[in-house]
Design an enzyme around this catalytic site. Structure first.
Site, PDB file in Angstrom:
ATOM      1  N   CYS A   4       0.826  -1.211   0.000  1.00  0.00           N
ATOM      2  CA  CYS A   4       0.000   0.000   0.000  1.00  0.00           C
ATOM      3  C   CYS A   4       0.856   1.255   0.000  1.00  0.00           C
ATOM      4  O   CYS A   4       0.425   2.306  -0.495  1.00  0.00           O
ATOM      5  CB  CYS A   4      -0.962  -0.003   1.174  1.00  0.00           C
ATOM      6  SG  CYS A   4      -0.152  -0.034   2.795  1.00  0.00           S
ATOM      7  N   HIS A 156      -1.350   1.343   7.503  1.00  0.00           N
ATOM      8  CA  HIS A 156      -1.762   1.533   6.114  1.00  0.00           C
ATOM      9  C   HIS A 156      -1.256   2.878   5.601  1.00  0.00           C
ATOM     10  O   HIS A 156      -1.113   3.839   6.376  1.00  0.00           O
ATOM     11  CB  HIS A 156      -3.288   1.481   6.030  1.00  0.00           C
ATOM     12  CG  HIS A 156      -3.835   1.378   4.649  1.00  0.00           C
ATOM     13  ND1 HIS A 156      -3.411   0.430   3.744  1.00  0.00           N
ATOM     14  CD2 HIS A 156      -4.797   2.102   4.008  1.00  0.00           C
ATOM     15  CE1 HIS A 156      -4.087   0.568   2.614  1.00  0.00           C
ATOM     16  NE2 HIS A 156      -4.916   1.581   2.747  1.00  0.00           N
ATOM     17  N   ASN A 180      -7.674   6.734   0.395  1.00  0.00           N
ATOM     18  CA  ASN A 180      -7.247   5.365   0.623  1.00  0.00           C
ATOM     19  C   ASN A 180      -6.970   4.734  -0.746  1.00  0.00           C
ATOM     20  O   ASN A 180      -7.869   4.667  -1.597  1.00  0.00           O
ATOM     21  CB  ASN A 180      -8.363   4.596   1.342  1.00  0.00           C
ATOM     22  CG  ASN A 180      -7.966   3.183   1.703  1.00  0.00           C
ATOM     23  OD1 ASN A 180      -7.017   2.625   1.162  1.00  0.00           O
ATOM     24  ND2 ASN A 180      -8.708   2.586   2.621  1.00  0.00           N
TER      25      ASN A 180
END
Length: 259
Positions: A4, A156, A180
Protein backbone atom coordinates in the site's frame (compact mmCIF):
# COMPACT_ATOMS: atom_id res chain seq x y z
CA UNK A 1 -0.56 -7.70 -0.82
CA UNK A 2 1.18 -5.28 1.53
CA UNK A 3 2.48 -2.73 -0.96
CA UNK A 4 0.00 0.00 0.00
CA UNK A 5 2.97 2.33 0.55
CA UNK A 6 3.77 2.05 -3.17
CA UNK A 7 0.12 2.39 -4.23
CA UNK A 8 -0.29 5.46 -2.00
CA UNK A 9 2.65 7.08 -3.77
CA UNK A 10 1.08 6.26 -7.16
CA UNK A 11 -2.30 7.54 -5.97
CA UNK A 12 -0.73 10.85 -4.94
CA UNK A 13 1.13 11.03 -8.24
CA UNK A 14 -2.16 10.49 -10.09
CA UNK A 15 -3.23 13.98 -8.98
CA UNK A 16 -0.76 15.15 -11.64
CA UNK A 17 -1.41 12.99 -14.75
CA UNK A 18 1.56 14.46 -16.61
CA UNK A 19 3.89 13.04 -13.93
CA UNK A 20 2.44 9.56 -14.40
CA UNK A 21 2.89 9.92 -18.16
CA UNK A 22 6.55 10.83 -17.67
CA UNK A 23 7.16 7.44 -16.08
CA UNK A 24 6.25 5.69 -19.31
CA UNK A 25 8.66 5.64 -22.23
CA UNK A 26 6.12 3.47 -24.07
CA UNK A 27 3.04 5.67 -23.99
CA UNK A 28 0.56 3.69 -26.12
CA UNK A 29 -1.02 0.26 -25.76
CA UNK A 30 0.65 -2.09 -28.25
CA UNK A 31 -0.10 -5.55 -29.62
CA UNK A 32 3.18 -6.95 -28.28
CA UNK A 33 2.11 -6.00 -24.76
CA UNK A 34 5.61 -4.77 -23.90
CA UNK A 35 6.22 -1.50 -22.08
CA UNK A 36 9.28 0.45 -21.04
CA UNK A 37 8.90 2.43 -17.82
CA UNK A 38 11.45 4.31 -15.77
CA UNK A 39 12.20 4.66 -12.10
CA UNK A 40 14.93 6.63 -10.38
CA UNK A 41 16.73 4.23 -8.07
CA UNK A 42 18.78 6.29 -5.64
CA UNK A 43 18.34 9.20 -8.05
CA UNK A 44 19.65 7.31 -11.08
CA UNK A 45 17.26 6.85 -14.00
CA UNK A 46 16.59 3.12 -14.27
CA UNK A 47 14.61 1.69 -17.22
CA UNK A 48 12.45 -1.38 -16.60
CA UNK A 49 10.80 -3.50 -19.30
CA UNK A 50 7.55 -5.28 -18.42
CA UNK A 51 4.83 -7.06 -20.34
CA UNK A 52 1.09 -7.06 -19.73
CA UNK A 53 0.95 -10.69 -18.50
CA UNK A 54 -0.39 -10.06 -15.01
CA UNK A 55 -0.83 -12.45 -12.06
CA UNK A 56 -4.48 -13.50 -11.82
CA UNK A 57 -6.69 -15.18 -9.26
CA UNK A 58 -8.51 -18.46 -9.81
CA UNK A 59 -11.50 -16.38 -10.90
CA UNK A 60 -9.46 -14.93 -13.77
CA UNK A 61 -9.22 -11.44 -12.28
CA UNK A 62 -5.99 -9.51 -11.64
CA UNK A 63 -4.53 -10.67 -8.33
CA UNK A 64 -3.04 -7.35 -7.35
CA UNK A 65 -3.57 -3.61 -7.97
CA UNK A 66 -5.90 -2.37 -10.70
CA UNK A 67 -7.66 0.84 -11.68
CA UNK A 68 -11.42 1.17 -11.23
CA UNK A 69 -11.77 2.52 -14.76
CA UNK A 70 -9.85 -0.38 -16.29
CA UNK A 71 -6.67 1.56 -17.10
CA UNK A 72 -3.50 -0.51 -17.17
CA UNK A 73 -0.87 1.87 -15.81
CA UNK A 74 -1.14 0.97 -12.10
CA UNK A 75 -0.80 -2.77 -12.79
CA UNK A 76 2.19 -2.20 -15.07
CA UNK A 77 4.01 0.04 -12.60
CA UNK A 78 3.33 -2.37 -9.74
CA UNK A 79 4.75 -5.20 -11.86
CA UNK A 80 7.82 -3.10 -12.73
CA UNK A 81 8.32 -2.33 -9.01
CA UNK A 82 8.11 -6.07 -8.27
CA UNK A 83 10.62 -6.78 -11.04
CA UNK A 84 13.09 -4.37 -9.45
CA UNK A 85 12.74 -6.32 -6.20
CA UNK A 86 12.86 -9.75 -7.83
CA UNK A 87 9.33 -10.77 -6.82
CA UNK A 88 6.01 -9.29 -5.71
CA UNK A 89 6.52 -10.76 -2.24
CA UNK A 90 9.63 -8.65 -1.63
CA UNK A 91 7.68 -5.43 -2.16
CA UNK A 92 5.63 -5.94 1.02
CA UNK A 93 6.06 -3.26 3.68
CA UNK A 94 7.61 0.18 3.46
CA UNK A 95 7.09 3.91 3.84
CA UNK A 96 5.51 5.95 1.03
CA UNK A 97 8.50 8.31 0.92
CA UNK A 98 10.76 5.36 0.03
CA UNK A 99 8.66 4.45 -2.98
CA UNK A 100 8.01 8.05 -4.02
CA UNK A 101 11.71 8.94 -4.15
CA UNK A 102 12.42 6.01 -6.46
CA UNK A 103 9.33 6.73 -8.54
CA UNK A 104 10.02 10.43 -9.08
CA UNK A 105 13.74 10.77 -8.45
CA UNK A 106 13.30 13.73 -6.11
CA UNK A 107 14.15 14.31 -2.43
CA UNK A 108 11.57 13.32 0.15
CA UNK A 109 11.07 14.17 3.79
CA UNK A 110 9.13 12.19 6.39
CA UNK A 111 7.68 13.74 9.53
CA UNK A 112 7.02 11.62 12.60
CA UNK A 113 3.90 13.04 14.22
CA UNK A 114 5.24 12.23 17.68
CA UNK A 115 7.89 14.91 17.10
CA UNK A 116 5.50 17.63 15.91
CA UNK A 117 5.78 20.26 18.66
CA UNK A 118 3.85 23.03 16.91
CA UNK A 119 0.79 21.79 14.96
CA UNK A 120 0.26 25.24 13.46
CA UNK A 121 3.77 25.35 12.05
CA UNK A 122 3.31 21.82 10.73
CA UNK A 123 0.03 22.81 9.05
CA UNK A 124 1.64 25.86 7.44
CA UNK A 125 4.38 23.60 6.07
CA UNK A 126 1.75 21.30 4.56
CA UNK A 127 -0.07 24.29 3.04
CA UNK A 128 3.19 25.46 1.48
CA UNK A 129 3.91 21.98 0.08
CA UNK A 130 0.37 21.74 -1.32
CA UNK A 131 0.67 25.17 -2.92
CA UNK A 132 3.87 24.07 -4.64
CA UNK A 133 2.20 20.88 -5.92
CA UNK A 134 4.50 18.62 -3.93
CA UNK A 135 3.42 14.98 -3.71
CA UNK A 136 2.33 14.01 -0.17
CA UNK A 137 1.48 10.75 1.57
CA UNK A 138 0.46 9.61 5.06
CA UNK A 139 0.85 6.46 7.14
CA UNK A 140 -1.38 5.32 10.01
CA UNK A 141 -0.40 3.89 13.38
CA UNK A 142 0.10 0.20 14.04
CA UNK A 143 0.27 -2.76 11.71
CA UNK A 144 -1.88 -5.56 10.37
CA UNK A 145 -4.31 -3.42 8.35
CA UNK A 146 -7.25 -3.76 10.72
CA UNK A 147 -9.90 -1.01 10.75
CA UNK A 148 -10.61 0.90 13.97
CA UNK A 149 -13.94 2.39 15.06
CA UNK A 150 -13.19 5.64 13.24
CA UNK A 151 -12.50 3.81 9.97
CA UNK A 152 -8.70 4.27 9.90
CA UNK A 153 -6.81 1.17 8.77
CA UNK A 154 -3.79 0.36 10.94
CA UNK A 155 -0.36 0.14 9.36
CA UNK A 156 -1.76 1.53 6.11
CA UNK A 157 -0.53 4.20 3.68
CA UNK A 158 -2.79 6.92 2.30
CA UNK A 159 -2.43 9.66 -0.30
CA UNK A 160 -2.52 13.20 1.08
CA UNK A 161 -4.26 15.07 -1.72
CA UNK A 162 -4.73 18.65 -0.55
CA UNK A 163 -4.82 21.05 2.40
CA UNK A 164 -7.76 23.34 3.22
CA UNK A 165 -8.49 26.06 5.74
CA UNK A 166 -12.18 26.90 6.20
CA UNK A 167 -14.54 28.68 8.58
CA UNK A 168 -17.14 26.53 10.36
CA UNK A 169 -19.60 28.09 12.81
CA UNK A 170 -17.28 31.06 13.13
CA UNK A 171 -14.29 28.86 13.96
CA UNK A 172 -11.25 27.99 11.87
CA UNK A 173 -11.01 24.40 10.68
CA UNK A 174 -7.76 22.96 9.33
CA UNK A 175 -8.69 20.12 6.98
CA UNK A 176 -6.64 17.54 5.13
CA UNK A 177 -8.01 15.63 2.17
CA UNK A 178 -6.81 12.02 1.98
CA UNK A 179 -7.40 9.03 -0.28
CA UNK A 180 -7.25 5.36 0.62
CA UNK A 181 -5.45 3.70 -2.34
CA UNK A 182 -7.82 0.73 -1.98
CA UNK A 183 -10.58 2.99 -3.35
CA UNK A 184 -12.85 2.43 -0.35
CA UNK A 185 -12.70 2.56 3.44
CA UNK A 186 -12.81 6.05 4.92
CA UNK A 187 -12.49 8.06 8.12
CA UNK A 188 -15.79 8.11 10.02
CA UNK A 189 -15.23 10.92 12.52
CA UNK A 190 -15.67 14.70 12.29
CA UNK A 191 -15.63 16.01 8.71
CA UNK A 192 -16.23 12.55 7.26
CA UNK A 193 -18.70 12.16 4.40
CA UNK A 194 -21.75 11.96 6.70
CA UNK A 195 -20.60 14.54 9.22
CA UNK A 196 -23.16 17.23 10.17
CA UNK A 197 -20.34 19.79 10.10
CA UNK A 198 -20.63 20.03 6.32
CA UNK A 199 -22.73 22.78 4.76
CA UNK A 200 -23.50 23.14 1.05
CA UNK A 201 -21.18 26.17 0.90
CA UNK A 202 -18.29 24.33 2.54
CA UNK A 203 -18.75 21.30 0.29
CA UNK A 204 -18.50 23.54 -2.75
CA UNK A 205 -15.48 25.38 -1.35
CA UNK A 206 -13.35 22.26 -0.91
CA UNK A 207 -14.76 20.11 -3.74
CA UNK A 208 -16.52 17.63 -1.47
CA UNK A 209 -18.05 14.53 -3.06
CA UNK A 210 -20.09 12.07 -0.98
CA UNK A 211 -19.30 8.47 -1.91
CA UNK A 212 -17.40 5.39 -0.79
CA UNK A 213 -14.46 6.19 -3.04
CA UNK A 214 -11.73 6.17 -0.40
CA UNK A 215 -11.53 9.98 -0.32
CA UNK A 216 -12.23 11.80 2.93
CA UNK A 217 -11.49 14.94 4.93
CA UNK A 218 -10.05 14.98 8.44
CA UNK A 219 -9.23 17.80 10.84
CA UNK A 220 -5.56 18.38 11.70
CA UNK A 221 -5.82 17.31 15.35
CA UNK A 222 -7.54 14.05 14.42
CA UNK A 223 -5.00 13.52 11.66
CA UNK A 224 -2.06 13.87 14.04
CA UNK A 225 -3.79 11.55 16.51
CA UNK A 226 -4.68 8.74 14.10
CA UNK A 227 -1.76 8.93 11.66
CA UNK A 228 1.91 8.51 12.54
CA UNK A 229 3.84 9.84 9.54
CA UNK A 230 3.55 12.41 6.77
CA UNK A 231 5.83 12.13 3.74
CA UNK A 232 6.47 14.98 1.30
CA UNK A 233 8.33 14.82 -2.02
CA UNK A 234 9.92 18.00 -3.34
CA UNK A 235 8.71 18.07 -6.95
CA UNK A 236 8.52 21.21 -9.05
CA UNK A 237 7.76 19.41 -12.32
CA UNK A 238 9.15 22.24 -14.43
CA UNK A 239 10.88 21.37 -17.69
CA UNK A 240 14.01 23.29 -16.70
CA UNK A 241 14.62 21.15 -13.58
CA UNK A 242 16.56 17.91 -13.61
CA UNK A 243 15.87 15.08 -11.21
CA UNK A 244 18.71 16.19 -8.99
CA UNK A 245 17.49 18.94 -6.70
CA UNK A 246 18.64 20.72 -3.58
CA UNK A 247 16.39 21.64 -0.69
CA UNK A 248 15.61 25.34 -0.62
CA UNK A 249 13.50 26.83 2.15
CA UNK A 250 11.50 23.61 2.42
CA UNK A 251 9.83 23.12 5.77
CA UNK A 252 9.72 26.88 6.41
CA UNK A 253 7.20 29.61 5.76
CA UNK A 254 9.34 30.94 2.90
CA UNK A 255 7.14 30.90 -0.21
CA UNK A 256 9.97 31.67 -2.64
CA UNK A 257 10.28 29.28 -5.61
CA UNK A 258 12.93 26.63 -5.82
CA UNK A 259 16.09 27.88 -7.55
Amino acid sequence: MGDCYFLAALSSLAEFPERVEQMFVTKEINKAGIYLVRFFLNGQETPVIVDDHLPCSKQGKPAFATCRDGELWVSLLEKAWAKLHGTYARTEGGLPCFAASHIMGVPSESYNHDTVEDPEEFFEMLKSADKRNFTMMAASHGQGESRNEEGVISGHAYSLISIHEVKSNGKRARLLKLRNPWGSGEWQGDWSDKSPLWTPALKKEVGFVDGDDGIFFIELEDYLRHFSWTSVCVENNDAKYAHSQLYHSFGTLDESPLP
